[in-house]
Motif scaffolding. Structure first.
Motif, short mmCIF file in Angstrom:
data_model
loop_
_atom_site.label_atom_id
_atom_site.label_comp_id
_atom_site.label_asym_id
_atom_site.label_seq_id
_atom_site.Cartn_x
_atom_site.Cartn_y
_atom_site.Cartn_z
N GLU A 53 0.85 -1.19 0.00
CA GLU A 53 0.00 0.00 0.00
C GLU A 53 0.88 1.24 0.00
O GLU A 53 1.90 1.29 0.70
N ASP A 58 -3.69 12.58 2.46
CA ASP A 58 -5.11 12.58 2.10
C ASP A 58 -5.60 13.95 1.69
O ASP A 58 -6.71 14.09 1.18
N GLU A 66 -3.75 8.47 3.25
CA GLU A 66 -4.59 7.60 2.44
C GLU A 66 -3.74 6.43 1.98
O GLU A 66 -2.65 6.63 1.43
N ILE A 68 -3.20 3.47 -0.51
CA ILE A 68 -3.64 3.06 -1.84
C ILE A 68 -3.04 1.69 -2.16
O ILE A 68 -1.81 1.55 -2.18
N VAL A 70 -1.33 -1.13 -4.14
CA VAL A 70 -0.47 -1.07 -5.32
C VAL A 70 0.01 -2.47 -5.67
O VAL A 70 -0.11 -3.42 -4.90
N ARG A 255 -0.56 2.81 -9.93
CA ARG A 255 -0.61 1.78 -8.89
C ARG A 255 0.52 0.76 -9.04
O ARG A 255 0.34 -0.45 -8.89
N ARG A 275 1.55 7.74 -10.97
CA ARG A 275 0.39 8.11 -10.16
C ARG A 275 0.02 6.96 -9.23
O ARG A 275 0.05 5.79 -9.62
N GLU A 276 -0.32 7.30 -8.00
CA GLU A 276 -0.84 6.34 -7.01
C GLU A 276 0.06 5.11 -6.92
O GLU A 276 -0.39 3.97 -7.04
N SER A 277 1.34 5.34 -6.69
CA SER A 277 2.32 4.27 -6.73
C SER A 277 3.23 4.33 -5.52
O SER A 277 3.31 5.35 -4.83
N GLU A 304 -5.48 13.62 -11.22
CA GLU A 304 -5.98 12.47 -11.97
C GLU A 304 -5.04 12.04 -13.08
O GLU A 304 -5.30 11.06 -13.77
N ARG A 318 0.26 11.63 -6.07
CA ARG A 318 -0.01 10.66 -5.02
C ARG A 318 0.95 9.47 -5.11
O ARG A 318 0.54 8.32 -5.21
#
Length: 563
Positions: A53, A58, A66, A68, A70, A255, A275-277, A304, A318
């Motif tokens: 994660e 956040d 937060e 996420i 992954v 991710r 992103r989100e990684s 995004e 993120r």
């Protein structure tokens, strides 16, 4: 001590660049040891419970996390073949491969499967189609080229369909659009070629990766002029780079979990949008963006992701860079006469960067003709400290040097073993505003005589810890909230300082040297409990909030008790 800050070479930023450019192979004979902070200054935890994660801000509360998920997803107990619904959706023609299939199959059905991937690809030729891989270990004993629109569909990236590369062979995507889904690519041997990639996407090729795991060997994913879109990938345990993008290639990682590589994700004249990684526990650097400004980046960035319109930007959103060694995030410039990368970062967590040796351990390094913009939408007091978190790194939180450019807003920079933000050697920070800087060592914000800063607005600058910095002029004891020796920006040179909260710094709350105009707007009660509130030694002051009678005639020594 000198009347102005010398260059915080921390043994000079050029030495840092040499560290970043060192051998591909991590020094396994010398494991890195974390540099811990003073026990009286514990770093607040910024981690998730699950290993896979990404802990990212956040954006709601300071220190709020937060988590996420992954990395590659995989069924707990993969079936022998993908389910019927998945099979019905695959692009025709479809060929089946099982490592336990008897000889003589034609790949037309699970009961007549090929025994090797190479056989299936030959049957498809260049026209494209789908190769369905049964559960098990598929030996790849020769280089594999994917041409045309070919998809490799497996049963799972963990305990499902494993492509096992033997020796120095690899999979190369060229002249087509490939898809890999629910597959693991593992390396058996190959130590004699530490730069051999497991998966390569060459110029003219593109690849879509989803729930894919690459593990073991010299180099994980090489994007050499091609394009990769990766969703939920795990890339781990490589002696070289986990991901390398070069030759004008581009990669979008969403991710992704890149860990225990020598360098996590690296661009060399390429583009990486991440992103989100989670990029964690890599041996030299977590994320390195280096080289010329790309023409195939994005025109704009948001939380995004990047815009569809092309432009010069690389977008980070993120992303957690946790427990990497030497530097967490590095953005480095281009050869003389060319523009370097321009990177926009939103809600990053850059935490616990460790020191391999002195000097190293910075959270963020921006060097050369490069530019980093952090949380550019943070423009109100309510956004202070809610964006990017730079916490508990062994040395500087953010170091900007050698002509680089920085805009830092909305960040929390705290508990670092060196200065929070340091600008030197022809570098400039256009804005350092709406940030929360607390319990950094030596300085919250420092700008040398060869650096520059344009705006310090609405920051919280708190509880700097006295420290001795190693510089090109020797050891320098400091303990200021803000120390600016360099010129302001603009013509005439101007530095705007207003509405900052400056409290409990052991020497000066704020001290300014040099020849420029200081536009000062600090209301009563905003600079409290410091050794001295404000010192001005050279600049022309305009505005309010400065009492020349309240400053010492000479810069005072750092209070005793500092390290």
């Amino acid at each position: 001590m000198p009347n102005h800050l010398p260059v915080l070479v921390l043994r000079r930023a050029l030495a840092l660049c040499a560290v970043l450019a060192c051998s591909e192979a991590p020094g396994t004979d010398r494991p890195p040891s974390p540099v811990t902070l003073d026990a009286s200054v514990p770093t607040p935890p910024f981690r998730c419970t699950a290993e896979a994660e990404a802990p990212v801000p956040d954006g709601l509360t300071m220190g709020g996390i937060e988590c996420i998920p992954v990395g590659a997803r995989s069924p707990a107990a993969p079936e022998a073949w993908p389910d019927a619904a998945a099979l019905a959706s695959f692009r025709a023609p479809v060929r089946y491969v099982s490592p336990t299939a008897p000889p003589g199959g034609d790949g037309s059905a699970t009961s007549r499967a090929f025994s090797t991937l190479a056989e299936a690809l030959v049957s498809l030729r260049d026209g494209g189609g789908t190769v369905v891989l049964a559960r098990g270990r598929h030996q790849v004993a020769q280089p594999i080229e994917l041409r045309g629109a070919v998809a490799l569909e497996g049963t799972g990236a963990l305990g499902g369909s494993d492509l096992v590369l033997v020796g120095s062979d690899w999979i190369n995507v060229r002249d087509g659009a490939a898809r890999l889904h629910h597959v693991a690519v593992l390396r058996s041997g190959g130590a004699e070629r530490p730069t051999a990639p497991s998966l390569q996407v060459s110029s003219g090729g593109s690849a879509s990766l989803e729930d894919v795991r690459l593990e073991g060997g010299g180099l994980g994913l090489l994007v050499d002029g091609g394009r990769v879109d990766a969703l939920r990938v795990t890339i781990a345990v490589f002696a070289g780079d986990g991901v390398r993008v070069q030759g004008g290639g581009s990669a979008s990682l969403v991710r992704a979990w890149v860990h225990h590589c020598n360098r996590g994700v690296v661009t060399e004249d390429g583009v990486a949008h991440v992103r989100e990684s989670l990029l964690a526990s890599n041996g030299t650097v977590g994320l390195l963006l280096r080289g010329r400004a790309p023409g195939n980046g994005a025109a704009s960035c948001t939380l995004e992701g990047p815009s569809r319109e092309p432009g010069p930007l690389q977008c980070l959103a993120r992303v957690a860079l946790v427990g990497n060694t030497t530097v967490g995030l590095a953005v480095t410039g281009a050869p003389p006469g060319e523009s370097g990368p321009v990177v926009e970062a939103r809600r990053l967590a850059i935490v616990d960067t460790r020191a391999w040796s002195t000097p190293s351990g910075d959270g963020v390094l921006v060097v050369g003709r490069a530019e980093l913009r952090v949380d550019p939408e943070a423009t109100t007091e309510g956004s202070r400290g809610l964006g990017t978190q730079v916490l508990g790194n062994a040395r500087a939180g953010v170091l900007v040097t050698s002509g680089a450019r920085l805009s830092l807003t909305g960040a929390r920079v705290a508990f670092n073993g060196g200065p929070g933000v340091f600008v030197q050697d022809s570098a400039a920070a256009s804005r350092v505003s709406y940030n929360h800087l607390q319990r950094n060592h030596g300085l919250a914000i420092g700008v040398t005589a060869t650096g520059a800063v344009g705006e310090l607005v609405c920051n919280a600058i708190l509880e700097t810890i006295p420290a001795t910095l190693s510089t090109n002029l020797g050891a320098v004891p400091v303990g200021d909230g803000v120390s600016v020796s360099g010129a302001g920006l603009g013509s005439p040179e101007t530095l705007v300082v207003r509405k900052n909260t400056v409290r409990s710094n052991p020497r000066f709350g704020m001290v300014f040297f040099g020849r420029y105009t200081l536009m000062l707007d600090q209301l009563p009660g905003t600079i409290t409990d410091n050794g001295y509130p404000i010192g001005v030694y050279g600049p022309t002051v305009r505005g309010v909030g400065y009492d020349p009678q309240a400053q010492p005639q000479r810069t005072p020594a750092v209070p005793r008790g500092g390290p």
